[in-house]
Write a protein that holds these residues in place. Structure first.
Motif, PDB file in Angstrom:
ATOM      1  N   SER A 134       0.665  -1.723  -0.172  1.00 59.36           N
ATOM      2  CA  SER A 134       0.382  -0.240  -0.185  1.00 59.36           C
ATOM      3  C   SER A 134       1.027   1.398   0.335  1.00 59.36           C
ATOM      4  O   SER A 134       1.574   0.932   0.336  1.00 59.36           O
ATOM      5  CB  SER A 134      -0.705   0.025   1.463  1.00 59.36           C
ATOM      6  OG  SER A 134      -1.711  -0.641   1.213  1.00 59.36           O
ATOM      7  N   GLN A 135       0.413   2.640  -0.545  1.00 58.51           N
ATOM      8  CA  GLN A 135       0.494   4.014  -0.673  1.00 58.51           C
ATOM      9  C   GLN A 135       0.201   4.875   0.312  1.00 58.51           C
ATOM     10  O   GLN A 135      -1.245   4.289   0.493  1.00 58.51           O
ATOM     11  CB  GLN A 135       1.524   4.284  -2.022  1.00 58.51           C
ATOM     12  CG  GLN A 135       2.246   3.473  -2.873  1.00 58.51           C
ATOM     13  CD  GLN A 135       2.602   3.878  -4.531  1.00 58.51           C
ATOM     14  OE1 GLN A 135       0.930   3.855  -4.771  1.00 58.51           O
ATOM     15  NE2 GLN A 135       3.203   4.111  -4.416  1.00 58.51           N
ATOM     16  N   HIS A 174       2.352   8.717  -1.313  1.00 54.55           N
ATOM     17  CA  HIS A 174       2.882   7.497  -2.255  1.00 54.55           C
ATOM     18  C   HIS A 174       4.137   6.718  -1.545  1.00 54.55           C
ATOM     19  O   HIS A 174       4.794   6.482  -2.431  1.00 54.55           O
ATOM     20  CB  HIS A 174       3.606   8.204  -3.783  1.00 54.55           C
ATOM     21  CG  HIS A 174       2.575   8.819  -4.975  1.00 54.55           C
ATOM     22  ND1 HIS A 174       2.183  10.588  -4.366  1.00 54.55           N
ATOM     23  CD2 HIS A 174       0.993   8.825  -5.299  1.00 54.55           C
ATOM     24  CE1 HIS A 174       0.860  10.664  -4.968  1.00 54.55           C
ATOM     25  NE2 HIS A 174       0.579   9.788  -5.742  1.00 54.55           N
ATOM     26  N   CYS A 223       6.084   4.656   1.415  1.00 57.22           N
ATOM     27  CA  CYS A 223       4.736   3.533   2.541  1.00 57.22           C
ATOM     28  C   CYS A 223       6.179   3.419   3.668  1.00 57.22           C
ATOM     29  O   CYS A 223       7.064   3.652   3.923  1.00 57.22           O
ATOM     30  CB  CYS A 223       6.386   2.008   1.666  1.00 57.22           C
ATOM     31  SG  CYS A 223       5.710   0.280   1.867  1.00 57.22           S
ATOM     32  N   SER A 263      -3.543  -3.480   0.598  1.00 54.17           N
ATOM     33  CA  SER A 263      -3.584  -2.676  -0.481  1.00 54.17           C
ATOM     34  C   SER A 263      -3.316  -2.174  -1.636  1.00 54.17           C
ATOM     35  O   SER A 263      -3.019  -0.376  -2.584  1.00 54.17           O
ATOM     36  CB  SER A 263      -4.701  -1.291   0.094  1.00 54.17           C
ATOM     37  OG  SER A 263      -5.715  -1.726   0.949  1.00 54.17           O
ATOM     38  N   ASN A 264      -2.893  -2.690  -2.477  1.00 48.21           N
ATOM     39  CA  ASN A 264      -1.616  -2.663  -3.839  1.00 48.21           C
ATOM     40  C   ASN A 264      -1.664  -4.168  -4.585  1.00 48.21           C
ATOM     41  O   ASN A 264      -1.469  -5.046  -3.713  1.00 48.21           O
ATOM     42  CB  ASN A 264      -0.110  -1.747  -4.080  1.00 48.21           C
ATOM     43  CG  ASN A 264      -0.699  -1.446  -5.434  1.00 48.21           C
ATOM     44  OD1 ASN A 264      -1.096  -1.643  -5.915  1.00 48.21           O
ATOM     45  ND2 ASN A 264       1.034  -0.139  -4.794  1.00 48.21           N
ATOM     46  N   SER A 324      -6.594  -0.931   2.831  1.00 45.78           N
ATOM     47  CA  SER A 324      -6.294   0.077   4.115  1.00 45.78           C
ATOM     48  C   SER A 324      -5.634   0.747   2.824  1.00 45.78           C
ATOM     49  O   SER A 324      -6.438   0.734   1.887  1.00 45.78           O
ATOM     50  CB  SER A 324      -4.536  -0.673   4.667  1.00 45.78           C
ATOM     51  OG  SER A 324      -4.052  -1.143   3.406  1.00 45.78           O
ATOM     52  N   SER A 325      -4.721   1.588   3.687  1.00 45.80           N
ATOM     53  CA  SER A 325      -5.176   3.025   2.791  1.00 45.80           C
ATOM     54  C   SER A 325      -4.512   3.249   1.355  1.00 45.80           C
ATOM     55  O   SER A 325      -3.932   2.064   0.807  1.00 45.80           O
ATOM     56  CB  SER A 325      -3.581   3.899   3.028  1.00 45.80           C
ATOM     57  OG  SER A 325      -3.138   4.880   2.019  1.00 45.80           O
ATOM     58  N   HIS A 326      -4.800   3.175   0.436  1.00 50.61           N
ATOM     59  CA  HIS A 326      -5.604   3.345  -1.253  1.00 50.61           C
ATOM     60  C   HIS A 326      -5.254   4.607  -1.783  1.00 50.61           C
ATOM     61  O   HIS A 326      -5.749   4.232  -3.365  1.00 50.61           O
ATOM     62  CB  HIS A 326      -5.439   1.818  -1.596  1.00 50.61           C
ATOM     63  CG  HIS A 326      -7.152   1.674  -1.483  1.00 50.61           C
ATOM     64  ND1 HIS A 326      -7.798   1.517   0.056  1.00 50.61           N
ATOM     65  CD2 HIS A 326      -8.822   2.065  -2.252  1.00 50.61           C
ATOM     66  CE1 HIS A 326      -9.374   1.515  -0.013  1.00 50.61           C
ATOM     67  NE2 HIS A 326      -9.673   2.261  -1.065  1.00 50.61           N
ATOM     68  N   VAL A 367      -3.074   5.296  -5.055  1.00 49.75           N
ATOM     69  CA  VAL A 367      -3.555   4.176  -6.056  1.00 49.75           C
ATOM     70  C   VAL A 367      -4.246   4.229  -7.219  1.00 49.75           C
ATOM     71  O   VAL A 367      -5.535   4.141  -6.417  1.00 49.75           O
ATOM     72  CB  VAL A 367      -3.353   3.088  -5.202  1.00 49.75           C
ATOM     73  CG1 VAL A 367      -3.249   1.307  -6.039  1.00 49.75           C
ATOM     74  CG2 VAL A 367      -2.516   1.993  -4.424  1.00 49.75           C
ATOM     75  N   TYR A 382      -7.393   1.290  -7.030  1.00 50.12           N
ATOM     76  CA  TYR A 382      -7.343   0.337  -6.905  1.00 50.12           C
ATOM     77  C   TYR A 382      -8.000  -1.076  -6.826  1.00 50.12           C
ATOM     78  O   TYR A 382      -7.931  -1.878  -7.602  1.00 50.12           O
ATOM     79  CB  TYR A 382      -6.336  -0.044  -5.136  1.00 50.12           C
ATOM     80  CG  TYR A 382      -6.716  -0.720  -4.608  1.00 50.12           C
ATOM     81  CD1 TYR A 382      -6.027  -1.798  -4.787  1.00 50.12           C
ATOM     82  CD2 TYR A 382      -7.566  -0.628  -3.638  1.00 50.12           C
ATOM     83  CE1 TYR A 382      -6.137  -3.230  -3.732  1.00 50.12           C
ATOM     84  CE2 TYR A 382      -7.378  -2.156  -3.040  1.00 50.12           C
ATOM     85  CZ  TYR A 382      -6.751  -3.309  -3.454  1.00 50.12           C
ATOM     86  OH  TYR A 382      -6.549  -4.024  -2.112  1.00 50.12           O
TER      87      TYR A 382
END
Length: 331
Positions: free
Chosen positions: A182-183, A187, A189, A232-233, A252-254, A257, A260
């Motif tokens: 996930s990013q 952007h 990590c 989440s990627n 989670s955080s996306h 992306v 997604y």
């Protein structure tokens, strides 16, 4: 297992409690209908963690994190400088009371604390001493587990992968896919990095770095196939064309992306059953009262999945530690 998918009937049930009806969907068995020869249960362990129970007495664990240790600063952000303090009593309590059996496999998606911190204790459980437990992970996670004190006997049974492997086991297969983490909104990590040699013993959350993120497709003979992801990627070209019956979708955080959820569902053929995962708060104890534990879950996750789901898909919201039983195919 061949042919197109049809609707399944299943239940979301708690051990010893009345079943609650749910609707599942999966690929049918070739030329037959009725109960799967091999029923499967899925149990959410919180965060991205799951137990897959095959035939009632065989277990696979994915990213099992039970400690739920403090992980945020006063502003609510994940803090890599906080101490790494697993909760052995909590891990043992949850394992003893809720896990079905010693796992045959422990599948690990990447090296962050909320995916691997409890694995050394779990694979070393005295109650599981006589069982062979194989861990599937990348090189970085292998080194991290060693540094955290995982028993040498268990580390000798590690299956080190990097994506592309197609592994045959007794009664099921495991396909390994390269994936992505996930990013964050900018952007970035949390705790990026790799380990090419064994590090010193980790002491803070940030010492458990990502490594190479992986996804897994577990396909049970005469049973459903389940796609497991730890973040989440994803790599679209890796998953394009697979057709899982069940997808456990990290939520989670996306926001950083591009599309997604929509791209993921399209890549894997709009699966019949979607279950959100990695959508709770990481630190509410698994033994908290039900209302508090329910409040730890992001209520928007299932709604977002439902908006993106195709008309033939169903979204099922999991409850911590309560099994989803995938039992019957109807053609």
């Amino acid at each position: 297992m061949t042919g197109r998918r049809t609707v399944l009937k299943g239940v979301l049930a708690a051990s010893g409690a009345a079943a609650e009806p749910g609707v599942l969907a999966a690929r049918p068995l070739a030329g037959r209908a009725g109960p799967y020869t091999t029923p499967v249960q899925l149990r959410w362990l919180g965060v991205a963690g799951w137990e897959i129970v095959i035939g009632g007495d065989r277990s696979i664990l994915f990213d099992p994190y039970l400690s739920r240790m403090p992980c945020r600063d006063r502003g609510g952000m994940l803090d890599p400088t906080l101490p790494l303090r697993p909760d052995p009593a909590m891990v043992e309590r949850v394992a003893a009371q809720h896990l079905a059996a010693a796992p045959e496999l422990v599948l690990l998606s990447h090296g962050h604390f909320d995916h691997v911190a409890d694995v050394p204790q779990l694979v070393a459980r005295p109650a599981w001493r006589q069982a062979r437990i194989r861990t599937v992970c990348d090189e970085t996670v292998r080194y991290l587990l060693t540094a955290m004190g995982a028993p040498r006997s268990r580390m000798d049974d590690v299956i080190q992968v990097r994506g592309g492997e197609y592994l045959q086991f007794d009664g099921y297969t495991v396909e390994v896919f390269r994936s992505l983490h996930s990013q964050l909104a900018d952007h970035g990590c949390f705790a990026p990095g790799r380990r090419l040699t064994p590090p010193r013993r980790p002491t803070v959350l940030g010492d458990l770095v990502e490594g190479e993120t992986l996804a897994y497709l577990v396909s049970v003979d005469d049973g459903p196939s389940v796609l497991l992801m730890g973040a989440s990627n994803f790599v679209e070209r890796e998953l394009a064309g697979i057709r899982p019956d069940v997808v456990l979708v990290p939520m989670s955080s996306h926001g950083a992306v591009h599309r997604y959820v929509e791209r993921l569902l399209t890549a894997v053929g709009n699966p019949p059953l979607l279950i959100p995962t990695h959508h709770d708060d990481l630190d509410t104890p698994l033994v908290a009262n039900p209302a508090r534990l329910a409040a730890s879950v992001q209520p928007t996750a299932a709604k977002e999945l439902s908006r993106a789901a195709a008309s033939g898909s169903r979204v099922l919201s999991p409850r911590h530690l309560r099994p989803v039983a995938v039992t019957t195919a109807l053609s």
